[in-house]
Design a protein around this motif. Sequence first.
Motif, mmCIF file in Angstrom:
data_model
loop_
_atom_site.group_PDB
_atom_site.id
_atom_site.type_symbol
_atom_site.label_atom_id
_atom_site.label_comp_id
_atom_site.label_asym_id
_atom_site.label_seq_id
_atom_site.Cartn_x
_atom_site.Cartn_y
_atom_site.Cartn_z
ATOM 1 N N ASP A 46 34.484 109.804 62.813
ATOM 2 C CA ASP A 46 34.354 109.545 64.301
ATOM 3 C C ASP A 46 35.948 110.177 64.859
ATOM 4 O OD1 ASP A 46 33.402 109.128 66.660
ATOM 5 O OD2 ASP A 46 34.331 107.111 66.563
ATOM 6 N N VAL A 47 36.272 111.372 64.270
ATOM 7 C CA VAL A 47 37.292 111.973 64.701
ATOM 8 C C VAL A 47 37.296 112.246 66.304
ATOM 9 C CG1 VAL A 47 38.770 114.288 64.448
ATOM 10 C CG2 VAL A 47 38.188 112.972 62.368
ATOM 11 N N ALA A 48 36.277 112.790 66.594
ATOM 12 C CA ALA A 48 35.914 113.103 67.934
ATOM 13 C C ALA A 48 35.806 112.136 68.730
ATOM 14 C CB ALA A 48 34.925 114.360 68.257
ATOM 15 N N GLY A 49 35.632 110.825 68.554
ATOM 16 C CA GLY A 49 35.366 109.454 69.155
ATOM 17 C C GLY A 49 36.551 108.769 69.229
ATOM 18 N N TYR A 69 41.728 111.286 61.641
ATOM 19 C CA TYR A 69 40.907 111.060 60.390
ATOM 20 C C TYR A 69 41.510 109.737 59.854
ATOM 21 C CZ TYR A 69 38.539 112.007 56.011
ATOM 22 O OH TYR A 69 37.701 111.747 54.852
ATOM 23 N N PHE A 70 42.603 109.740 59.618
ATOM 24 C CA PHE A 70 43.611 108.898 58.913
ATOM 25 C C PHE A 70 43.500 107.484 59.832
ATOM 26 C CE2 PHE A 70 44.874 112.457 56.512
ATOM 27 C CZ PHE A 70 44.279 112.180 55.049
ATOM 28 N N VAL A 71 43.437 107.537 60.932
ATOM 29 C CA VAL A 71 43.703 106.370 61.703
ATOM 30 C C VAL A 71 42.065 105.428 61.491
ATOM 31 C CG1 VAL A 71 45.377 106.979 63.269
ATOM 32 C CG2 VAL A 71 42.581 106.929 63.796
ATOM 33 N N ASN A 72 41.143 106.086 60.884
ATOM 34 C CA ASN A 72 39.985 105.371 60.376
ATOM 35 C C ASN A 72 39.870 104.376 59.382
ATOM 36 O OD1 ASN A 72 37.237 104.901 59.516
ATOM 37 N ND2 ASN A 72 36.544 106.332 60.868
ATOM 38 N N PRO A 73 39.779 103.079 59.706
ATOM 39 C CA PRO A 73 39.992 102.197 58.385
ATOM 40 C C PRO A 73 38.989 102.519 57.317
ATOM 41 C CG PRO A 73 39.572 101.072 60.470
ATOM 42 C CD PRO A 73 39.441 102.506 60.999
ATOM 43 N N GLN A 74 37.743 102.947 57.573
ATOM 44 C CA GLN A 74 36.920 103.230 56.459
ATOM 45 C C GLN A 74 37.435 104.585 55.633
ATOM 46 O OE1 GLN A 74 33.369 104.165 58.720
ATOM 47 N NE2 GLN A 74 32.610 102.014 58.612
ATOM 48 N N VAL A 75 38.074 105.336 56.144
ATOM 49 C CA VAL A 75 38.924 106.482 55.447
ATOM 50 C C VAL A 75 40.005 105.903 54.286
ATOM 51 C CG1 VAL A 75 40.100 108.568 55.540
ATOM 52 C CG2 VAL A 75 38.147 108.266 57.083
ATOM 53 N N LEU A 76 40.424 105.089 54.957
ATOM 54 C CA LEU A 76 41.817 104.431 54.149
ATOM 55 C C LEU A 76 40.992 103.665 52.999
ATOM 56 C CD1 LEU A 76 44.192 103.317 57.114
ATOM 57 C CD2 LEU A 76 44.066 105.544 55.610
ATOM 58 N N VAL A 77 40.204 102.853 53.274
ATOM 59 C CA VAL A 77 39.276 102.222 52.067
ATOM 60 C C VAL A 77 38.894 103.446 51.092
ATOM 61 C CG1 VAL A 77 37.183 100.881 51.498
ATOM 62 C CG2 VAL A 77 38.875 100.203 53.420
ATOM 63 N N ALA A 78 38.133 104.347 51.748
ATOM 64 C CA ALA A 78 37.718 105.259 50.559
ATOM 65 C C ALA A 78 38.787 106.012 49.984
ATOM 66 C CB ALA A 78 36.865 106.625 51.365
ATOM 67 N N LEU A 79 40.053 106.197 50.278
ATOM 68 C CA LEU A 79 41.166 106.793 49.751
ATOM 69 C C LEU A 79 41.862 105.759 49.017
ATOM 70 C CD1 LEU A 79 42.598 108.937 52.749
ATOM 71 C CD2 LEU A 79 41.221 109.656 50.734
#
Length: 142
Positions: free
Chosen positions: A32-35, A90-100
């Motif tokens: 959801d980078v564009a949202g 991208y990196f403000v998305n909590p799901q991305v941080l969990v995936a990383l």
Amino acid sequence: MNFNSTERSILAALADIFIPAGDGKPSASEADVAGEGLNAILAVRPDLANGLKQILDAASGRDAAEVVAELKSKDSASFDALGELVAGAYFVNPQVLVALGYDGQNPRPIDSTPDYLDDGLLQSVIDRGPVYRATLAKSEAG
């Protein structure tokens, strides 16, 4: 500054060129980078909005990969700004941080062993011993 749904879909396509899905991690559009990501970044970096509008206007109706390649070769400032915005969103998305596997900045104890001794890089200096010229004491300096 507001971005309409068309501009946001163009941004999502451009962002996926920068960050495609892979290795169990979401693409930029899936994150959801564009949202919400765009909203979060523009809340702290509103200065990026005008430049982003220009990029999205120029990209309208064009292939996203070609637009990114053109920006990279002909307009590095816009390419850099778009890359900064996409990565930040991208990196403000909590799901991305969990995936990383990133759980945030947490306190960690400091190792009391100096790390500059690990590779033996300073061993020759330590073995050599102190090398200096003695200074005159205040009484000798006059």
